[in-house]
Design an enzyme around this catalytic site. Sequence first.
Site, PDB file in Angstrom:
ATOM      1  N   THR A 138      32.090  33.667  30.994  1.00 15.18           N
ATOM      2  CA  THR A 138      31.130  34.008  32.062  1.00 15.18           C
ATOM      3  C   THR A 138      30.059  34.973  31.559  1.00 15.18           C
ATOM      4  OG1 THR A 138      32.596  33.560  33.910  1.00 15.18           O
ATOM      5  CG2 THR A 138      30.916  35.228  34.272  1.00 15.18           C
ATOM      6  N   THR A 174      26.358  47.732  31.786  1.00 22.33           N
ATOM      7  CA  THR A 174      27.250  48.865  32.061  1.00 22.33           C
ATOM      8  C   THR A 174      27.187  49.890  30.930  1.00 22.33           C
ATOM      9  OG1 THR A 174      29.600  49.431  32.100  1.00 22.33           O
ATOM     10  CG2 THR A 174      29.056  47.340  31.108  1.00 22.33           C
ATOM     11  N   ASP A 175      27.465  51.146  31.277  1.00 25.19           N
ATOM     12  CA  ASP A 175      27.537  52.181  30.239  1.00 25.19           C
ATOM     13  C   ASP A 175      28.740  51.965  29.320  1.00 25.19           C
ATOM     14  OD1 ASP A 175      29.547  52.827  32.039  1.00 25.19           O
ATOM     15  OD2 ASP A 175      29.076  54.960  32.145  1.00 25.19           O
ATOM     16  N   GLU A 176      29.670  51.089  29.744  1.00 23.98           N
ATOM     17  CA  GLU A 176      30.882  50.889  28.937  1.00 23.98           C
ATOM     18  C   GLU A 176      30.575  50.230  27.587  1.00 23.98           C
ATOM     19  OE1 GLU A 176      34.408  49.624  31.054  1.00 23.98           O
ATOM     20  OE2 GLU A 176      33.627  50.422  32.926  1.00 23.98           O
ATOM     21  N   TYR A 224      35.988  43.197  28.184  1.00 20.29           N
ATOM     22  CA  TYR A 224      34.940  43.316  29.218  1.00 20.29           C
ATOM     23  C   TYR A 224      33.680  43.930  28.613  1.00 20.29           C
ATOM     24  CZ  TYR A 224      32.186  45.536  32.898  1.00 20.29           C
ATOM     25  OH  TYR A 224      31.133  45.952  33.678  1.00 20.29           O
ATOM     26  N   LYS A 270      30.001  42.266  27.670  1.00 22.46           N
ATOM     27  CA  LYS A 270      28.758  42.774  28.263  1.00 22.46           C
ATOM     28  C   LYS A 270      27.780  43.185  27.157  1.00 22.46           C
ATOM     29  CE  LYS A 270      27.843  43.349  32.071  1.00 22.46           C
ATOM     30  NZ  LYS A 270      27.280  42.456  33.142  1.00 22.46           N
ATOM     31  N   ASN A 274      40.047  61.404  36.705  1.00 23.02           N
ATOM     32  CA  ASN A 274      40.671  60.476  37.660  1.00 23.02           C
ATOM     33  C   ASN A 274      41.648  61.187  38.601  1.00 23.02           C
ATOM     34  OD1 ASN A 274      39.293  58.356  36.493  1.00 23.02           O
ATOM     35  ND2 ASN A 274      40.979  57.783  35.135  1.00 23.02           N
ATOM     36  N   GLY A 308      43.619  50.838  25.005  1.00 24.86           N
ATOM     37  CA  GLY A 308      42.208  51.073  24.619  1.00 24.86           C
ATOM     38  C   GLY A 308      41.430  51.857  25.668  1.00 24.86           C
TER      39      GLY A 308
HETATM   40  P1  NAD Z   1      32.422  42.012  40.976  1.00 26.30           P
HETATM   41  O1  NAD Z   1      33.562  41.545  40.121  1.00 26.30           O
HETATM   42  O2  NAD Z   1      32.714  42.697  42.257  1.00 26.30           O
HETATM   43  O3  NAD Z   1      31.495  40.768  41.326  1.00 26.30           O
HETATM   44  C1  NAD Z   1      31.165  39.779  40.407  1.00 26.30           C
HETATM   45  C2  NAD Z   1      30.611  38.582  41.169  1.00 26.30           C
HETATM   46  O4  NAD Z   1      30.226  37.585  40.220  1.00 26.30           O
HETATM   47  C3  NAD Z   1      31.633  37.938  42.121  1.00 26.30           C
HETATM   48  O5  NAD Z   1      31.030  37.671  43.371  1.00 26.30           O
HETATM   49  C4  NAD Z   1      32.002  36.640  41.420  1.00 26.30           C
HETATM   50  O6  NAD Z   1      32.353  35.592  42.325  1.00 26.30           O
HETATM   51  C5  NAD Z   1      30.713  36.325  40.665  1.00 26.30           C
HETATM   52  N1  NAD Z   1      30.947  35.487  39.489  1.00 26.30           N
HETATM   53  C6  NAD Z   1      31.881  35.674  38.523  1.00 26.30           C
HETATM   54  N2  NAD Z   1      31.794  34.679  37.616  1.00 26.30           N
HETATM   55  C7  NAD Z   1      30.782  33.862  38.016  1.00 26.30           C
HETATM   56  C8  NAD Z   1      30.202  32.686  37.486  1.00 26.30           C
HETATM   57  N3  NAD Z   1      30.667  32.134  36.354  1.00 26.30           N
HETATM   58  N4  NAD Z   1      29.172  32.141  38.140  1.00 26.30           N
HETATM   59  C9  NAD Z   1      28.700  32.689  39.302  1.00 26.30           C
HETATM   60  N5  NAD Z   1      29.220  33.786  39.854  1.00 26.30           N
HETATM   61  C10 NAD Z   1      30.243  34.371  39.215  1.00 26.30           C
HETATM   62  O7  NAD Z   1      31.543  42.899  40.032  1.00 26.30           O
HETATM   63  P2  NAD Z   1      30.662  44.185  40.373  1.00 26.30           P
HETATM   64  O8  NAD Z   1      31.515  45.380  40.292  1.00 26.30           O
HETATM   65  O9  NAD Z   1      29.873  43.915  41.586  1.00 26.30           O
HETATM   66  O10 NAD Z   1      29.686  44.202  39.109  1.00 26.30           O
HETATM   67  C11 NAD Z   1      28.466  43.462  39.122  1.00 26.30           C
HETATM   68  C12 NAD Z   1      27.749  43.656  37.809  1.00 26.30           C
HETATM   69  O11 NAD Z   1      27.492  45.043  37.603  1.00 26.30           O
HETATM   70  C13 NAD Z   1      28.553  43.210  36.592  1.00 26.30           C
HETATM   71  O12 NAD Z   1      27.671  42.564  35.709  1.00 26.30           O
HETATM   72  C14 NAD Z   1      29.107  44.482  36.005  1.00 26.30           C
HETATM   73  O13 NAD Z   1      29.260  44.364  34.607  1.00 26.30           O
HETATM   74  C15 NAD Z   1      27.998  45.460  36.355  1.00 26.30           C
HETATM   75  N6  NAD Z   1      28.436  46.864  36.528  1.00 26.30           N
HETATM   76  C16 NAD Z   1      29.481  47.172  37.369  1.00 26.30           C
HETATM   77  C17 NAD Z   1      29.835  48.502  37.547  1.00 26.30           C
HETATM   78  C18 NAD Z   1      30.936  48.896  38.516  1.00 26.30           C
HETATM   79  O14 NAD Z   1      31.283  50.078  38.582  1.00 26.30           O
HETATM   80  N7  NAD Z   1      31.501  47.984  39.293  1.00 26.30           N
HETATM   81  C19 NAD Z   1      29.158  49.511  36.855  1.00 26.30           C
HETATM   82  C20 NAD Z   1      28.106  49.156  36.008  1.00 26.30           C
HETATM   83  C21 NAD Z   1      27.760  47.830  35.858  1.00 26.30           C
HETATM   84  P1  TYD Z   2      38.237  51.176  36.951  1.00 26.84           P
HETATM   85  O1  TYD Z   2      37.953  51.362  38.397  1.00 26.84           O
HETATM   86  O2  TYD Z   2      39.058  50.008  36.524  1.00 26.84           O
HETATM   87  O3  TYD Z   2      36.828  51.202  36.206  1.00 26.84           O
HETATM   88  P2  TYD Z   2      36.500  51.267  34.608  1.00 26.84           P
HETATM   89  O4  TYD Z   2      37.732  50.994  33.845  1.00 26.84           O
HETATM   90  O5  TYD Z   2      35.511  50.165  34.481  1.00 26.84           O
HETATM   91  O6  TYD Z   2      35.944  52.625  34.373  1.00 26.84           O
HETATM   92  O7  TYD Z   2      38.960  52.492  36.420  1.00 26.84           O
HETATM   93  C1  TYD Z   2      38.380  53.765  36.572  1.00 26.84           C
HETATM   94  C2  TYD Z   2      39.303  54.767  35.909  1.00 26.84           C
HETATM   95  O8  TYD Z   2      40.527  54.832  36.658  1.00 26.84           O
HETATM   96  C3  TYD Z   2      39.710  54.390  34.494  1.00 26.84           C
HETATM   97  O9  TYD Z   2      39.820  55.589  33.721  1.00 26.84           O
HETATM   98  C4  TYD Z   2      41.080  53.763  34.663  1.00 26.84           C
HETATM   99  C5  TYD Z   2      41.658  54.510  35.845  1.00 26.84           C
HETATM  100  N1  TYD Z   2      42.587  53.736  36.697  1.00 26.84           N
HETATM  101  C6  TYD Z   2      43.851  54.274  37.000  1.00 26.84           C
HETATM  102  O10 TYD Z   2      44.225  55.385  36.583  1.00 26.84           O
HETATM  103  N2  TYD Z   2      44.682  53.546  37.790  1.00 26.84           N
HETATM  104  C7  TYD Z   2      44.326  52.323  38.298  1.00 26.84           C
HETATM  105  O11 TYD Z   2      45.135  51.695  39.000  1.00 26.84           O
HETATM  106  C8  TYD Z   2      43.016  51.805  37.986  1.00 26.84           C
HETATM  107  C9  TYD Z   2      42.564  50.484  38.516  1.00 26.84           C
HETATM  108  C10 TYD Z   2      42.181  52.559  37.183  1.00 26.84           C
END
Ligand code: NAD
Ligand code: TYD
Length: 355
Positions: free
Chosen positions: A111, A136-138, A161, A165, A262, A288
């Site tokens: 994806t 993402t900053d990741e 992941y 990205k 956290n 990791g």
């Molecule tokens: P999410 O997992 O909640 O949503 C992802 C969406 O993409 C879902 O609606 C899913 O159905 C759709 N999707 C997945 N695969 C697909 C495909 N092959 N074709 C069409 N649609 C598809 O994710 P999110 O947390 O809303 O993140 C959105 C974006 O922001 C991502 O690119 C993520 O890397 C980036 N991002 C997220 C965060 C965060 O904290 N959640 C932070 C920084 C960046």
């Molecule tokens: P997460 O929400 O999965 O975001 P990301 O890994 O993309 O930063 O996790 C945020 C932080 O919380 C991360 O340090 C992992 C930790 N975490 C837990 O301690 N327990 C949990 O059940 C989850 C989902 C995350």
Amino acid sequence: MSKQKNVKKILVTGGAGFIGSNFTRWMLSSDCPSNNKYEIVVLDALTYAGNLGNLKGLESTNSFEFVKGDIRDEVLINNLLKAGEISAIVHFAAESHVDRSIVDPLSFVRTNVEGTQVLLHAARMNKLEKFIHISTDEVYGSLGPTGSFVETTPLDPSSAYSASKAASDLLALAAYRTHGQHVCVTRCTNNYGPYQFPEKLIPLFINNALNDKPLPLYGNGKNIRSWLYVDDHSDAILRVLENGRAGEVYNIGGSSSAEIENKDVTVKILKELGKPSTLIRHVEDRLGHDLRYSVDYTKIKQELGWEPKVSFDDGIKKTIAWYLANNDWSKSVLSGEYLNFYDLNYSARLKKAAN
Ligand code: NAD
Ligand code: TYD
């Protein structure tokens, strides 16, 4: 939906997910300074993370349309773009959960990498004006106890992941360098807010606490994330869409007071809900596991005038209030695929911790 004069139609991929749906709602709401300037077509495959309930209420809006489909489907994407009505893509669609990428990395490559390239190519072939790639900053990997990521920090991802990205960021930037395609990449810290799927830290812990279930805190709970309320992210993306420079990366981050361990996030959630700290369980760490994220957002502040507006204390209160008021939404997503993954990832850890 018929395109109005002087109104731009944009394709929002992943618009049924957490950030994409919040972005779509915000763009079409009076909170958005440009809300009359855009029509939005959401394209989403509705994977386990995508939910039409996230877009409920928008169906009747003239400036909104939903298309179910996969970003890797070249025929579908070309059909959507060839009419020439869509002027930009804001690309959110992704597999987004680190823990899932540990058990099923290939779906992230499919994806996040392949899907992004299909979109970039179709955008260029159909002469779209802009492509905003939401990253993402990741991708920068983990920080030690000090310092912050800047846009030139080398990419050093830790998970499938973040590696997928990072690959998609490089494909987007390569499209600019090779073809002069107008591409911007945004790299944001951890978001929180309404409609976040309860597999991520904040919504998982809110839901578990509400149901008096244990909160599985990975390792010693001292990992630090920089938290940004989702509407602040939407505001930043709009600025990049309207005034971002082609070929540029923009970091988007929380304020320094939103950089929180956290375990402290967990305590705040429990306190706000009036639940006991005995619900906290220290469980086996994530493989990791990145120690700390912190983003320097000077560039977007100086160039586009953006900075975060919502403090973590206000944002977490709003978020908890939303989950309390939207129990039906939580019930609808806390089923099926969610339960399978819950058993695999969380129950197994909690069981081990209890022994
Ligand atoms: P999410 O997992 O909640 O949503 C992802 C969406 O993409 C879902 O609606 C899913 O159905 C759709 N999707 C997945 N695969 C697909 C495909 N092959 N074709 C069409 N649609 C598809 O994710 P999110 O947390 O809303 O993140 C959105 C974006 O922001 C991502 O690119 C993520 O890397 C980036 N991002 C997220 C965060 C965060 O904290 N959640 C932070 C920084 C960046
Ligand atoms: P997460 O929400 O999965 O975001 P990301 O890994 O993309 O930063 O996790 C945020 C932080 O919380 C991360 O340090 C992992 C930790 N975490 C837990 O301690 N327990 C949990 O059940 C989850 C989902 C995350």
